[in-house]
Design a protein around this motif. Structure first.
Motif, PDB file in Angstrom:
ATOM      1  N   THR A 118      24.253 -63.098   4.031  1.00 30.49           N
ATOM      2  CA  THR A 118      25.530 -63.548   3.484  1.00 30.49           C
ATOM      3  C   THR A 118      25.814 -64.974   3.946  1.00 30.49           C
ATOM      4  OG1 THR A 118      26.358 -61.277   3.505  1.00 30.49           O
ATOM      5  CG2 THR A 118      27.987 -63.038   3.309  1.00 30.49           C
ATOM      6  N   PRO A 119      25.971 -65.924   3.014  1.00 23.14           N
ATOM      7  CA  PRO A 119      26.077 -67.337   3.381  1.00 23.14           C
ATOM      8  C   PRO A 119      27.477 -67.750   3.859  1.00 23.14           C
ATOM      9  CG  PRO A 119      26.093 -67.108   1.006  1.00 23.14           C
ATOM     10  CD  PRO A 119      25.871 -65.734   1.552  1.00 23.14           C
ATOM     11  N   VAL A 120      27.818 -67.324   5.060  1.00 26.55           N
ATOM     12  CA  VAL A 120      29.075 -67.704   5.706  1.00 26.55           C
ATOM     13  C   VAL A 120      28.753 -68.178   7.113  1.00 26.55           C
ATOM     14  CG1 VAL A 120      31.311 -66.880   6.563  1.00 26.55           C
ATOM     15  CG2 VAL A 120      30.462 -66.094   4.335  1.00 26.55           C
ATOM     16  N   ALA A 121      29.339 -69.319   7.519  1.00 24.12           N
ATOM     17  CA  ALA A 121      29.150 -69.818   8.883  1.00 24.12           C
ATOM     18  C   ALA A 121      30.129 -69.115   9.811  1.00 24.12           C
ATOM     19  CB  ALA A 121      29.366 -71.323   8.922  1.00 24.12           C
ATOM     20  N   VAL A 122      29.623 -68.533  10.895  1.00 22.26           N
ATOM     21  CA  VAL A 122      30.445 -67.791  11.846  1.00 22.26           C
ATOM     22  C   VAL A 122      30.578 -68.603  13.132  1.00 22.26           C
ATOM     23  CG1 VAL A 122      30.688 -65.662  13.165  1.00 22.26           C
ATOM     24  CG2 VAL A 122      29.709 -65.596  10.861  1.00 22.26           C
ATOM     25  N   VAL A 123      31.790 -69.040  13.416  1.00 25.40           N
ATOM     26  CA  VAL A 123      32.074 -69.801  14.635  1.00 25.40           C
ATOM     27  C   VAL A 123      32.549 -68.817  15.690  1.00 25.40           C
ATOM     28  CG1 VAL A 123      33.398 -71.695  15.633  1.00 25.40           C
ATOM     29  CG2 VAL A 123      32.689 -71.799  13.230  1.00 25.40           C
ATOM     30  N   CYS A 124      31.826 -68.725  16.794  1.00 24.09           N
ATOM     31  CA  CYS A 124      32.074 -67.681  17.783  1.00 24.09           C
ATOM     32  C   CYS A 124      31.736 -68.194  19.174  1.00 24.09           C
ATOM     33  CB  CYS A 124      31.242 -66.447  17.460  1.00 24.09           C
ATOM     34  SG  CYS A 124      29.456 -66.787  17.471  1.00 24.09           S
ATOM     35  N   ALA A 125      31.979 -67.357  20.171  1.00 26.48           N
ATOM     36  CA  ALA A 125      31.612 -67.703  21.550  1.00 26.48           C
ATOM     37  C   ALA A 125      30.265 -67.087  21.897  1.00 26.48           C
ATOM     38  CB  ALA A 125      32.689 -67.235  22.518  1.00 26.48           C
ATOM     39  N   GLY A 126      29.363 -67.063  20.941  1.00 28.69           N
ATOM     40  CA  GLY A 126      28.061 -66.441  21.142  1.00 28.69           C
ATOM     41  C   GLY A 126      28.178 -64.934  21.016  1.00 28.69           C
ATOM     42  N   PHE A 159      29.923 -65.294  25.500  1.00 28.64           N
ATOM     43  CA  PHE A 159      31.310 -64.892  25.373  1.00 28.64           C
ATOM     44  C   PHE A 159      32.156 -65.393  26.552  1.00 28.64           C
ATOM     45  CE2 PHE A 159      34.834 -61.796  24.662  1.00 28.64           C
ATOM     46  CZ  PHE A 159      35.064 -62.074  23.341  1.00 28.64           C
ATOM     47  N   PHE A 160      32.207 -64.652  27.659  1.00 21.15           N
ATOM     48  CA  PHE A 160      33.045 -65.053  28.783  1.00 21.15           C
ATOM     49  C   PHE A 160      32.418 -66.137  29.654  1.00 21.15           C
ATOM     50  CE2 PHE A 160      34.761 -60.640  28.190  1.00 21.15           C
ATOM     51  CZ  PHE A 160      36.037 -61.018  27.811  1.00 21.15           C
ATOM     52  N   THR A 161      31.142 -66.394  29.461  1.00 28.65           N
ATOM     53  CA  THR A 161      30.468 -67.404  30.266  1.00 28.65           C
ATOM     54  C   THR A 161      29.819 -68.445  29.361  1.00 28.65           C
ATOM     55  OG1 THR A 161      28.756 -67.785  31.938  1.00 28.65           O
ATOM     56  CG2 THR A 161      28.360 -66.013  30.386  1.00 28.65           C
ATOM     57  N   PRO A 162      29.907 -69.726  29.710  1.00 26.36           N
ATOM     58  CA  PRO A 162      29.388 -70.772  28.811  1.00 26.36           C
ATOM     59  C   PRO A 162      27.870 -70.849  28.780  1.00 26.36           C
ATOM     60  CG  PRO A 162      30.220 -71.745  30.831  1.00 26.36           C
ATOM     61  CD  PRO A 162      30.585 -70.299  30.894  1.00 26.36           C
ATOM     62  N   LYS A 163      27.206 -70.244  29.771  1.00 24.43           N
ATOM     63  CA  LYS A 163      25.744 -70.314  29.828  1.00 24.43           C
ATOM     64  C   LYS A 163      25.179 -68.925  30.072  1.00 24.43           C
ATOM     65  CE  LYS A 163      25.528 -75.068  31.605  1.00 24.43           C
ATOM     66  NZ  LYS A 163      24.982 -75.957  32.653  1.00 24.43           N
ATOM     67  N   ALA A 197      27.763 -71.369  18.000  1.00 28.57           N
ATOM     68  CA  ALA A 197      28.119 -70.752  19.287  1.00 28.57           C
ATOM     69  C   ALA A 197      28.870 -71.758  20.157  1.00 28.57           C
ATOM     70  CB  ALA A 197      26.861 -70.256  19.989  1.00 28.57           C
ATOM     71  N   VAL A 198      30.156 -71.497  20.378  1.00 21.26           N
ATOM     72  CA  VAL A 198      31.040 -72.409  21.098  1.00 21.26           C
ATOM     73  C   VAL A 198      31.302 -71.851  22.506  1.00 21.26           C
ATOM     74  CG1 VAL A 198      33.289 -73.556  21.077  1.00 21.26           C
ATOM     75  CG2 VAL A 198      32.133 -73.029  18.908  1.00 21.26           C
ATOM     76  N   PRO A 199      31.048 -72.623  23.564  1.00 17.83           N
ATOM     77  CA  PRO A 199      31.306 -72.119  24.923  1.00 17.83           C
ATOM     78  C   PRO A 199      32.792 -71.941  25.185  1.00 17.83           C
ATOM     79  CG  PRO A 199      30.676 -74.434  24.981  1.00 17.83           C
ATOM     80  CD  PRO A 199      30.471 -73.974  23.576  1.00 17.83           C
ATOM     81  N   ILE A 200      33.123 -70.996  26.056  1.00 17.21           N
ATOM     82  CA  ILE A 200      34.502 -70.737  26.445  1.00 17.21           C
ATOM     83  C   ILE A 200      35.111 -72.010  27.048  1.00 17.21           C
ATOM     84  CG2 ILE A 200      33.814 -69.909  28.731  1.00 17.21           C
ATOM     85  CD1 ILE A 200      36.060 -67.845  28.571  1.00 17.21           C
ATOM     86  N   PRO A 201      36.401 -72.293  26.817  1.00 15.63           N
ATOM     87  CA  PRO A 201      37.026 -73.489  27.410  1.00 15.63           C
ATOM     88  C   PRO A 201      36.828 -73.548  28.920  1.00 15.63           C
ATOM     89  CG  PRO A 201      38.479 -72.508  25.781  1.00 15.63           C
ATOM     90  CD  PRO A 201      37.328 -71.570  25.932  1.00 15.63           C
ATOM     91  N   SER A 202      36.634 -74.747  29.428  1.00 17.64           N
ATOM     92  CA  SER A 202      36.242 -74.939  30.823  1.00 17.64           C
ATOM     93  C   SER A 202      37.238 -74.366  31.820  1.00 17.64           C
ATOM     94  CB  SER A 202      36.023 -76.432  31.103  1.00 17.64           C
ATOM     95  OG  SER A 202      37.208 -77.161  30.776  1.00 17.64           O
ATOM     96  N   LYS A 203      38.529 -74.330  31.480  1.00 19.97           N
ATOM     97  CA  LYS A 203      39.517 -73.848  32.437  1.00 19.97           C
ATOM     98  C   LYS A 203      39.362 -72.358  32.754  1.00 19.97           C
ATOM     99  CE  LYS A 203      43.153 -73.075  28.955  1.00 19.97           C
ATOM    100  NZ  LYS A 203      44.530 -73.435  28.547  1.00 19.97           N
TER     101      LYS A 203
END
Length: 639
Positions: A118-126, A159-163, A197-203
């Motif tokens: 399905t051609p949809v871009a999914v923006v997520c935290a991995g 998800f909860f961790t950027p790496k 895949a967007v990492p969780i905000p640094s704070k």
């Protein structure tokens, strides 16, 4: 999320999307309908929990809708609904994936399968760290899904961790870069999704280790309690929130809002790219493809012959029978859709269970069903086909009376709304409907491809041309491409002479003809050429024959060598798939469409299209379905 944080977060996410330049549309199933955008009352109904709410993936869509209950869509379900609505960018928390221990449980999220088709871009935290992340990335690679880490590194977030300790194949750090990637994917006609895949905000990074410890504890508890399947993720997230005293919930809310911000920026950039190109969406880059014809239920039986292979009439034989959605128009439209064309089908269905099942099947493939016409008091078309054990057709009985109910009004409305660049027309509809299509196509400068369907029905096109000839003498430019088999070709040539639509001896022309082509076939093609500028004759296992004008007053007749199937499962739908593939290629090449509906194609270009279209026919022959579900745009354009 628990109430009231779930409703509050949904509202905040919509505000974030709007603040960064895009239109928010929360997706859910409410009262038997897919809702693209929810009111405050609908958000409350979903969030408060006073009514049952079903976690809804693709598998559950029809059941939830048919029962009229509330459905909270998963990534899979949301992608499917978004694609139906023409939405190309979707924000969520995290995608599902391969669960730990999947080698024994086979617990793999339907999100991954949906991303592959399905051609949809999914923006997520991995993907959530409760999953087997290495296997998840491997499975996405197998499905051909690009995974892009968003930021200054290609670290894949968990998800909860950027790496996560894993690397994504690609990394981009600007919304316009991702938008450009989506735009190119659209332009290629690719049918897979995309993971951003967007990492969780640094704070919130400092709390990651605490949350990961809680996840491991929650995983052990879920295993001890035997919680698995679609119940596993909600349990784990709730339990992790309890263990961390709400820290994980706060982090979850912030990463969702951050994903929404990035997704909105990407969507805004994608709209800007399309605007600069003078288009609103990929669908507007080319005028749509319209197929007018029959949608039916196919009942296919294959006879198991005696040991000597001979069949005797008047007796019964053991064999197999299957029921599927078919009909020439449907098959052509389905093939063109799977091969990347923006396709709509105009067909008449009965207001019965078969009509409902045809629409549902088309929707499951993401096909456009807005022009399906329902007739009360009539039953949906059906075709019964009996094949030899070799796959060759013995006999077919087609109950197609409903197709005569397609009206001129239906046709004109479809043309007015779509302004199609190409129309595929099958001869299951009646003569007046065919004439109406040809007249509308002339008004809209639309290329017409006519599929004769069968020997008895093939002659309707000549009857339609004879009707139009009473109004305008020149009917030689109304049908641009004809796609008969040999029997249909010969019948049409004979009748065209009898009706005086073509001359017995044509004007002086230079004719170039392949020496490998049967002389009778070549003569019939030459007879019909003044009426049909391009004729592509389907020769089955012998390939195809093509006639077109290669230069002024020069007619070029060629033989296209066949492709060989690895195995023959059935021949029902091979010709339809070939025509659908031809239409899909014409759709992609509309820059060559001239003012009168003709394509400015050289002989070698037409031959290339026919050669590629045979690939789709082979896929059909090798499949148990009339149209193979393995069709995709890369089938046509790989060399």
């Amino acid at each position: 999320m628990p109430y009231p944080q779930n409703v509050q977060t949904a509202r905040q996410v919509e505000q974030v999307v709007a603040a960064h330049g895009s239109t928010p549309a929360t997706i859910a199933l409410v009262d038997g309908k897919i809702h693209i955008g929810l009111s405050d009352d609908e958000l409350l109904r979903l969030g408060e929990g006073r009514e049952p709410v079903v976690k809804t993936s693709r598998r559950d869509m029809a059941m939830v809708l048919s029962q009229g209950i509330l459905g909270a869509t998963t990534v899979s379900g949301t992608m499917l609904a978004a694609h139906m609505a023409g939405i190309r960018v979707f924000a969520t928390g995290g995608i599902g994936g391969v669960h730990r221990g999947a080698e024994s449980t086979m617990d793999i999220s339907a999100d991954l399968t949906e991303l592959g088709r399905t051609p949809v871009a999914v923006v997520c935290a991995g993907a959530k760290s409760i999953l087997d992340l290495p296997k998840t990335l491997e499975y996405l690679e197998t499905l051909g899904v690009p995974v892009v880490a968003y930021g200054n590194s290609n670290d894949f977030p968990a998800f909860f961790t950027p790496k996560s300790g894993l690397k994504a194949p690609w990394s981009l750090n600007q919304p316009n870069q991702v938008a450009k990637l989506i735009n190119y994917s659209m332009g290629l006609g690719l049918q897979n999704g995309l993971v951003v895949a967007v990492p969780i905000p640094s704070k919130h990074v400092k709390s990651s280790s605490k949350i990961e410890q809680a996840i491991e504890l929650a995983l052990r508890e879920s295993r001890d309690r035997g919680i698995q399947g679609k119940e596993a993720t909600p349990f784990l997230l709730k339990r992790v929130a309890e263990i961390t005293g709400g820290t994980s919930l706060a982090a979850n809310i912030e990463l969702v809002k951050n994903n929404a911000k990035i997704a909105s920026q990407i969507a805004r950039s994608l709209a800007d790219i399309n605007s600069r190109c003078g288009i609103e969406s990929q669908a507007k880059q080319s005028r749509p493809l319209l197929v007018v014809g029959c949608a039916a239920v196919d009942i296919v039986s294959k006879v198991q012959a005696n040991g000597d292979g001979r069949l005797e009439m008047g007796t019964s034989y053991p064999g197999t029978t299957s029921i599927s959605v078919g009909g020439v128009g449907h098959n052509i439209a389905c093939a063109a859709h799977l091969l990347g064309a923006d396709t709509a089908l105009l067909a008449t269905l009965g207001n019965d269970v078969h009509g409902t099942s045809i629409k549902a099947d088309m929707q499951s493939l993401g096909m456009d069903t807005q022009f399906l016409q329902y007739q009360s008091g009539a039953h949906t078309a059906m075709c019964k086909m009996i094949y030899e054990s070799t796959g060759e057709l013995l006999i077919a009985v087609a109950d197609m009376q409903i197709n005569s109910l397609l009206s001129t009004q239906n046709i004109d409305e479809a043309f007015d709304k779509l302004n199609p660049g190409v129309v595929g027309l099958d001869s299951n509809v009646d003569t007046l409907a065919i004439a109406s299509v040809l007249k509308a196509a002339k008004r809209f400068n639309t290329c017409v491809v006519f599929e004769p369907t069968s020997v008895p029905k093939s002659t309707k096109i000549l009857a339609a041309l004879a009707l139009i000839k009473e109004e305008r003498p020149d009917v030689g430019s109304l049908v641009h491409i004809l796609t008969p088999n040999v029997l249909e070709l010969k019948k049409l040539a004979q009748l065209a002479l009898e009706l005086g639509l073509v001359a017995d001896k044509s004007e002086s022309r230079t004719v170039k003809c392949s020496t490998t082509l049967n002389q009778d076939i070549a003569e019939s093609m030459l007879t019909l050429h003044p009426l049909f500028p391009v004729i592509i004759v389907k020769l089955g296992k012998e390939g195809a024959a093509v006639v077109s004008s290669s230069a002024e007053n020069t007619v070029d007749i060629r033989h296209i060598e066949p492709h060989k199937p690895r195995a023959i499962k059935n021949t029902n739908g091979a010709g339809d798939s070939m025509v659908g593939a031809l239409l899909a290629q014409l759709y992609k090449h509309q820059s060559l469409l001239t003012a009168n509906g003709h394509f400015a194609l050289a002989s070698r270009d037409i031959d290339t299209m026919v050669n590629r279209a045979q690939r789709a026919a082979i896929k059909s022959v090798e499949s148990s379905l009339a149209v193979s579900r393995h069709l995709s745009p890369d089938l046509l354009y790989r060399d």
